[in-house]
Design an enzyme around this catalytic site. Structure first.
Site, PDB file in Angstrom:
ATOM      1  N   ASP A 165       0.671   6.764  16.670  1.00  0.00           N
ATOM      2  CA  ASP A 165       0.214   5.416  16.975  1.00  0.00           C
ATOM      3  C   ASP A 165       1.101   4.858  18.090  1.00  0.00           C
ATOM      4  OD1 ASP A 165       2.604   5.034  15.729  1.00  0.00           O
ATOM      5  OD2 ASP A 165       1.974   3.250  14.665  1.00  0.00           O
ATOM      6  N   TRP A 207       0.826  -1.219   0.000  1.00  0.00           N
ATOM      7  CA  TRP A 207       0.000   0.000   0.000  1.00  0.00           C
ATOM      8  C   TRP A 207       0.855   1.261   0.000  1.00  0.00           C
ATOM      9  CZ3 TRP A 207      -0.202  -3.921   3.618  1.00  0.00           C
ATOM     10  CH2 TRP A 207       0.606  -3.750   4.738  1.00  0.00           C
ATOM     11  N   GLU A 212      -4.611   1.170   6.593  1.00  0.00           N
ATOM     12  CA  GLU A 212      -4.567   1.713   7.951  1.00  0.00           C
ATOM     13  C   GLU A 212      -5.617   1.063   8.843  1.00  0.00           C
ATOM     14  OE1 GLU A 212      -2.305   3.305   9.219  1.00  0.00           O
ATOM     15  OE2 GLU A 212      -1.226   4.045   7.475  1.00  0.00           O
ATOM     16  N   GLN A 229      -4.021  -2.242  15.396  1.00  0.00           N
ATOM     17  CA  GLN A 229      -3.764  -3.316  16.371  1.00  0.00           C
ATOM     18  C   GLN A 229      -3.462  -4.654  15.703  1.00  0.00           C
ATOM     19  OE1 GLN A 229      -4.166  -2.473  20.133  1.00  0.00           O
ATOM     20  NE2 GLN A 229      -3.424  -0.890  18.780  1.00  0.00           N
ATOM     21  N   THR A 230      -2.949  -4.597  14.506  1.00  0.00           N
ATOM     22  CA  THR A 230      -2.734  -5.823  13.737  1.00  0.00           C
ATOM     23  C   THR A 230      -1.375  -5.741  13.045  1.00  0.00           C
ATOM     24  OG1 THR A 230      -5.114  -5.914  13.347  1.00  0.00           O
ATOM     25  CG2 THR A 230      -3.745  -7.301  11.952  1.00  0.00           C
ATOM     26  N   THR A 252      -9.276 -10.335  24.009  1.00  0.00           N
ATOM     27  CA  THR A 252      -8.565  -9.199  24.566  1.00  0.00           C
ATOM     28  C   THR A 252      -8.669  -9.134  26.084  1.00  0.00           C
ATOM     29  OG1 THR A 252      -9.084  -7.993  22.568  1.00  0.00           O
ATOM     30  CG2 THR A 252      -8.267  -6.709  24.416  1.00  0.00           C
ATOM     31  N   TYR A 291      -5.972   8.693  14.934  1.00  0.00           N
ATOM     32  CA  TYR A 291      -4.792   8.136  14.271  1.00  0.00           C
ATOM     33  C   TYR A 291      -5.011   7.978  12.766  1.00  0.00           C
ATOM     34  CZ  TYR A 291      -1.777   4.926  12.030  1.00  0.00           C
ATOM     35  OH  TYR A 291      -0.955   4.390  11.099  1.00  0.00           O
ATOM     36  N   GLY A 328      -9.932 -10.312  13.041  1.00  0.00           N
ATOM     37  CA  GLY A 328     -10.203  -9.827  14.393  1.00  0.00           C
ATOM     38  C   GLY A 328     -10.791  -8.425  14.462  1.00  0.00           C
TER      39      GLY A 328
END
Length: 351
Positions: free
Chosen positions: A144, A24, A43, A48-49, A296, A126, A87
């Site tokens: 971030d 990307w 993005e 969180q990945t 989580t 973010y 997720g």
DNA sequence: CATCCGTGGGA
DNA sequence: TTCCCAAGGAT
């Protein structure tokens, strides 16, 4: 006073040489602006990945839906199935809502300002800053987890996270400038990902080590400080694998909100801290064993039982296709249960 | 401001 | 094994 100009030029020079090649991303300094749709999609997937986890999804999504208008036209069910395994499924619901908002309210064109982007579903501080900087060359302050860590070390911030977040954001803002804002944001994040890592930072390779306050303390990995974590409780429950004897399993659609919201799943009991209840539907149940899964904020022990029979509001789906479109916890449960083509007697015992 | 929301890889 | 946590957002 920190040597702002030196830090900026050193990090940008480092980025020119070490920028990772990502699907990307356009090459640093090329002056070429990447497609806002691809920037936004990446993005959201990267929230969180990790890059390795998100990358195959990004390639598949852009192959199936080359533009935001294509994505906006995708059926909910199809989109959710394509997201399965990635997720944080609220991201997928918001992704579709955002694509449709861009298609309908903005003529298929992404807003080109941070404020405009911020109003879209699933686009927070973010992501709005990141897309504005990377896709539109806006001098946005992109903060971030990586940037927070880099700032905490560069300035040896003693305030623990998450309370330190506003302070770290302010510090990051002092380094943002009009020159190459997209490259700057990505340089900072690449540095955090590859050099200024959470553990075992590679300070000898760091282009801004000359200005790093944490390095002079002798323990740069002790930053950022963190307040103590809450421990995760354990919950227990059942998952039910119901088959029709013709290669199909019963799935239910989970509620739109909450855990695994909007996804298909196996029928389950309630998940609580109490011992798991017995299967509620009369059938000849065979218990196959249990699986462990970590969410989580809790651990889950799921006992898996199978039978031939029906379930209220179930849809019957070919087992091979079903597994593909399920969240990981249900993939695990289904994998534990032998399929109709590989019947197996008895169950596994946990201990 | 705290809580909720997945997953998989590495130390 | 156990723990940590990664390019966060919504409520």
């Amino acid at each position: 006073m920190p040597p702002v100009a030196e830090i900026r030029s050193a990090l940008l020079a480092w980025y020119d040489r070490h920028a990772r090649v990502l699907p990307w991303r356009s090459p640093p300094g090329s002056g070429e602006r990447p497609d806002p749709y691809r920037v936004w999609l990446s993005e959201v997937m990267l929230q969180q990945t990790t890059v390795p986890h998100a990358t195959p999804y990004f390639l598949e999504f852009t192959r199936r839906w080359p533009t935001v208008v294509d994505l906006a036209a995708a059926p909910d069910e199809t989109l959710m199935a394509a997201w399965a395994g990635l997720g944080y499924y609220a991201r997928a619901r918001n992704l579709l809502a955002c694509a449709r908002a861009v298609a309908v309210d903005h003529g298929g064109v992404f807003p080109d300002t941070e404020a405009g982007l911020r109003g879209l579903p699933g686009v927070g501080p973010y992501t709005a800053a990141a897309v504005a900087a990377i896709a539109f060359d806006r001098p946005a302050n992109v903060v971030d987890g990586n940037v927070e860590r880099v700032m905490a070390r560069l300035f040896a911030v003693e305030t623990p996270l998450p309370a330190a977040k506003p302070e770290l954001t302010r510090l990051a803002a002092t380094l943002v400038a009009d020159r190459r804002p997209g490259d700057w944001a990505q340089a900072l994040m690449d540095l955090g990902a590859t050099v200024c890592r959470p553990k075992s930072p590679l300070c000898e390779r760091c282009p801004v080590a000359f200005a790093c306050a944490a390095l002079t303390t002798g323990a740069p990995d002790a930053y950022p400080r963190r307040s103590q974590k809450a421990d995760r409780p354990r919950r227990r429950g059942f998952a039910y694998v119901l088959r029709d004897g013709r290669g199909r399993v019963a799935l239910v659609r989970r509620p739109e909100k909450g855990l695994l919201g909007g996804m298909r799943g196996l029928p389950t009991s309630d998940w609580s801290d109490a011992p798991a209840p017995a299967p509620p539907v009369a059938a000849d149940w065979c218990e196959l064993g249990e699986i462990e899964h970590v969410f989580t904020h809790f651990h889950l022990t799921l006992r898996v039982a199978t039978a031939e029979g029906d379930w209220p509001d179930a849809v019957w789906v070919d087992e091979v296709e079903a597994a593909q479109a399920l969240p990981s916890v249900f993939r695990k449960a289904l994998a534990l249960s032998p399929g109709p083509r590989a019947p197996r007697r008895g169950g596994r015992r946990s201990t």
